[in-house]
Scaffold this active site. Sequence first.
Site, PDB file in Angstrom:
ATOM      1  N   ASN A 180      12.326  -0.341   6.476  1.00  0.00           N
ATOM      2  CA  ASN A 180      13.553  -1.186   6.973  1.00  0.00           C
ATOM      3  C   ASN A 180      13.636  -2.484   6.151  1.00  0.00           C
ATOM      4  O   ASN A 180      14.338  -3.354   6.276  1.00  0.00           O
ATOM      5  CB  ASN A 180      13.542  -1.574   8.517  1.00  0.00           C
ATOM      6  CG  ASN A 180      12.212  -2.488   8.756  1.00  0.00           C
ATOM      7  OD1 ASN A 180      11.466  -2.773   7.943  1.00  0.00           O
ATOM      8  ND2 ASN A 180      12.418  -3.128  10.045  1.00  0.00           N
TER       9      ASN A 180
ATOM     10  N   VAL B  95       0.788  -1.145   0.302  1.00  0.00           N
ATOM     11  CA  VAL B  95      -0.056  -0.022  -0.096  1.00  0.00           C
ATOM     12  C   VAL B  95       0.999   1.428   0.023  1.00  0.00           C
ATOM     13  O   VAL B  95       0.677   2.234  -0.798  1.00  0.00           O
ATOM     14  CB  VAL B  95      -0.820   0.010   1.118  1.00  0.00           C
ATOM     15  CG1 VAL B  95      -1.840   1.255   1.330  1.00  0.00           C
ATOM     16  CG2 VAL B  95      -1.982  -1.119   1.093  1.00  0.00           C
TER      17      VAL B  95
ATOM     18  N   TYR C 152      -0.650  -8.948  15.764  1.00  0.00           N
ATOM     19  CA  TYR C 152      -1.059  -7.927  14.936  1.00  0.00           C
ATOM     20  C   TYR C 152      -2.131  -7.052  15.427  1.00  0.00           C
ATOM     21  O   TYR C 152      -2.280  -5.942  15.335  1.00  0.00           O
ATOM     22  CB  TYR C 152      -1.237  -8.626  13.369  1.00  0.00           C
ATOM     23  CG  TYR C 152      -1.380  -7.415  12.356  1.00  0.00           C
ATOM     24  CD1 TYR C 152      -0.491  -6.461  11.734  1.00  0.00           C
ATOM     25  CD2 TYR C 152      -2.768  -7.745  11.550  1.00  0.00           C
ATOM     26  CE1 TYR C 152      -0.709  -5.689  11.141  1.00  0.00           C
ATOM     27  CE2 TYR C 152      -3.177  -6.639  10.704  1.00  0.00           C
ATOM     28  CZ  TYR C 152      -2.144  -5.745  10.102  1.00  0.00           C
ATOM     29  OH  TYR C 152      -2.314  -4.889   9.362  1.00  0.00           O
TER      30      TYR C 152
END
Length: 317
Positions: free
Chosen positions: A40, A20, A153
């Site tokens: 990263n 995205v 998550y």
Amino acid sequence: MTSEKLPKGRYLVTGGAGFVGSHLSQRLLELGCEVVVMDNFITGRKSNIQNLLGNSKFSLVEKDIIEPLAISGGLAGIFHMASPASPVDYMKFPIETLRVGSIGSDNILNLAHQKKCPVLVASTSEIYGDPLEHPQKESYWGNVHTIGPRGCYDESKRYLEAITMAYHRVHNVSTRIIRIFNTYGPKMRTDDGRVVPNFCMQALANQDITVYGEGKQTRSFCYVDDLVEGILRVIQCDHIEPINLGNPVETTIYEFAERIITMAKSHSKIIHQPLPQDDPKTRCPDISKARKLLDWNPTVDLETGLRCAFDYFKSIR
Ligand code: UDP
């Protein structure tokens, strides 16, 4: 309100080499903005931003945002997209996922406070867990298994929402929270384990299509360009509380597999594999808030969007 109205300025996109984030960065450049991507590369890829590297308005900072942050110059806004986001990725990197959502988000919100610029943070439909309310409205508090495999998550993003509100309440930072539902399109990794790349790659190779469980679970799939347009409208509105962004057209995963086989004219057969633990049984956004506040509606139907995604997978195979 449209993306075209976005103030032209310099924007930071964390996770800008991800699926995205890279589409968002490209759109910002098309709109005449300057873009600084910070990534990263834990799950993002250089190839996603390869076409942007030569643009004089684009710069890349290879950095983990959980480390102390400094960035010179002013910012017109920050889009905080950084995090592993597919179930396979975040289950492989649960500690990194929790750290980027907590320490990383703290650093980014602090940066927005210092730079006195708005910050939009990417939360997720996962904060609703395995929802007991359907479709999911922003007012629903969710049903999350904190210690299950998806907890890393879900809780990382729930913390993200909480700390975002804290920065807003304590420091009056101009914050926005979006809850992104299943999104697909070109530049998804073929090995990210999600259903769209899995089924497309399997169909292309005429291999078995792996439906987990009976395939009665539902999802609603939003094409990435629609999501990006929604994101660029949210940053311009002054609504602080979360806004769902997704496509409300719902399908079962079994029907989705059939659709991909037909589209691909593939000889693949559907096989069943075990349903992963805590896999949400239903998911569909209620987007009435986004419709009302942003005059936003997904415009790309599943057939058209899937064709674009499929052609992309075909081209990189
Ligand atoms: N799924 C599937 N086969 C696959 C990959 C995923 O049946 O090869 C199912 C998965 O169990 C879930 C849905 O497709 O119900 C969407 O999974 P995905 O990993 O794309 O994202 P999620 O919506 O679960 O975050």
